[in-house]
Design an enzyme around this catalytic site. Sequence first.
Site, PDB file in Angstrom:
ATOM      1  N   LYS A  78     113.268 -54.901  -5.527  1.00  0.00           N
ATOM      2  CA  LYS A  78     112.047 -55.367  -4.809  1.00  0.00           C
ATOM      3  C   LYS A  78     111.818 -56.592  -5.479  1.00  0.00           C
ATOM      4  CE  LYS A  78     107.977 -54.177  -5.517  1.00  0.00           C
ATOM      5  NZ  LYS A  78     107.000 -55.475  -5.690  1.00  0.00           N
ATOM      6  N   HIS A 133     109.693 -46.594  -9.609  1.00  0.00           N
ATOM      7  CA  HIS A 133     110.064 -46.621 -10.999  1.00  0.00           C
ATOM      8  C   HIS A 133     111.080 -45.209 -11.305  1.00  0.00           C
ATOM      9  CE1 HIS A 133     106.087 -48.410 -10.966  1.00  0.00           C
ATOM     10  NE2 HIS A 133     106.786 -49.321 -11.770  1.00  0.00           N
ATOM     11  N   GLU A 142     107.716 -43.572  -7.063  1.00  0.00           N
ATOM     12  CA  GLU A 142     109.084 -43.594  -6.727  1.00  0.00           C
ATOM     13  C   GLU A 142     109.952 -44.605  -6.985  1.00  0.00           C
ATOM     14  OE1 GLU A 142     111.280 -40.794  -6.028  1.00  0.00           O
ATOM     15  OE2 GLU A 142     109.554 -39.550  -6.746  1.00  0.00           O
ATOM     16  N   VAL A 152     112.502 -49.071  -3.185  1.00  0.00           N
ATOM     17  CA  VAL A 152     112.349 -47.429  -2.487  1.00  0.00           C
ATOM     18  C   VAL A 152     111.081 -48.136  -1.621  1.00  0.00           C
ATOM     19  CG1 VAL A 152     111.514 -45.399  -2.874  1.00  0.00           C
ATOM     20  CG2 VAL A 152     113.094 -46.437  -4.618  1.00  0.00           C
ATOM     21  N   ARG A 156     100.718 -52.005  -6.526  1.00  0.00           N
ATOM     22  CA  ARG A 156      99.658 -52.698  -5.919  1.00  0.00           C
ATOM     23  C   ARG A 156      99.362 -52.060  -4.327  1.00  0.00           C
ATOM     24  NH1 ARG A 156     101.744 -57.434  -9.087  1.00  0.00           N
ATOM     25  NH2 ARG A 156      99.923 -57.935 -10.410  1.00  0.00           N
ATOM     26  N   GLN A 197     112.488 -61.760 -10.314  1.00  0.00           N
ATOM     27  CA  GLN A 197     112.440 -61.315 -11.842  1.00  0.00           C
ATOM     28  C   GLN A 197     113.846 -60.976 -12.127  1.00  0.00           C
ATOM     29  OE1 GLN A 197     109.044 -58.729 -13.523  1.00  0.00           O
ATOM     30  NE2 GLN A 197     110.725 -56.834 -12.810  1.00  0.00           N
TER      31      GLN A 197
HETATM   32  O1  PAF Z   1     108.533 -55.352 -13.133  1.00  0.00           O
HETATM   33  C1  PAF Z   1     107.419 -55.157 -14.187  1.00  0.00           C
HETATM   34  O2  PAF Z   1     106.767 -53.992 -13.889  1.00  0.00           O
HETATM   35  C2  PAF Z   1     106.998 -56.007 -15.235  1.00  0.00           C
HETATM   36  O3  PAF Z   1     107.245 -57.283 -14.642  1.00  0.00           O
HETATM   37  C3  PAF Z   1     107.806 -55.880 -16.432  1.00  0.00           C
HETATM   38  C4  PAF Z   1     109.455 -56.038 -16.082  1.00  0.00           C
HETATM   39  C5  PAF Z   1     107.682 -54.395 -16.869  1.00  0.00           C
HETATM   40  C6  PAF Z   1     107.545 -56.651 -17.360  1.00  0.00           C
HETATM   41  O4  PAF Z   1     106.278 -56.586 -17.815  1.00  0.00           O
END
Ligand code: PAF
Length: 283
Positions: free
Chosen positions: A149, A37, A35, A176, A187, A153
């Site tokens: 989350k 994504h 969810e 989410v 994970r 990054q």
């Molecule tokens: O967040 C992720 O799933 C990964 O780090 C990404 C941004 C797709 C890069 O591989």
Amino acid sequence: MIIARTVAEVRAELRPLRLAGRRIGFVPTMGALHEGHLSLVRAARQACDYVVVSIFVNPLQFGPREDFHTYPRDEPADLAVAGQHRVDMVFSPSVDEMYPDRSTTTVAVGTIGDVLEGEVRPGHFAGVVTVVAKLFNIVEPQVAFFGRKDAQQVAVVRRMVTDLSFDVEIVTCPTVRAPDGLALSSRNSYLSREERTRAAVIQRALGAGERVLRTAGSREEAEKRMWDVLISEEGVDPDYAAAVDPSSFGPPGPHGPILLAVAGRVGPTRLIDNVLVEVPEER
Ligand code: PAF
């Protein structure tokens, strides 16, 4: 829905659309779509004419003792879900397609990538921004969508976009959560039922840190409180509990929001989470 396996296929499909002025939205993923994504896909669907999702478990961002080989992979399920959510193209390349001839060029991240996640996972962010830079060059989206989350990054990718002058807008979407509060992550499927109950300590730690900041406690007090809550739970092995500036990941300044970030292992599974706290102006 188009399923593209090669860089050439993506370019052949997208170039005419771009020339025709269509707005291309991009959601980079490593698959095992959940969810979290799908909230990014929905945001992209709403804001853009054409939605591209990449599915690529990027070996460059995993350390030698990390879970690259066991990372959850289920492409048929991912393609079905993407189709149901009106994704226009899934780009699902092989490792050889993404890194032909054992490519040697990588993107260096700088100090923002050396702390917290970067300290625990050396080389992780160089791997992330290298693949994200490549994906941006292949897809050339006007907008790319990331989940909050993975706050560090997001900060690292934003830095790269600015520093390397990528012409792409970065949009972030809220974390989410499952009904029990756990931030969704591919994970989470590693967690046993008992570990999942223990994982609730992550949320409790963030809540405790937030209360410290809201009652005029210092950054250090918030960090200590979060750490104490994390270590109070048996079977949880914390990596860090930090209060940082959400853009630089350095110490927060006297004004503006503070990001509380925690990470640790619950059994063999590594979990991360964060909360952004708007603190009173005077602190
Ligand atoms: O967040 C992720 O799933 C990964 O780090 C990404 C941004 C797709 C890069 O591989």
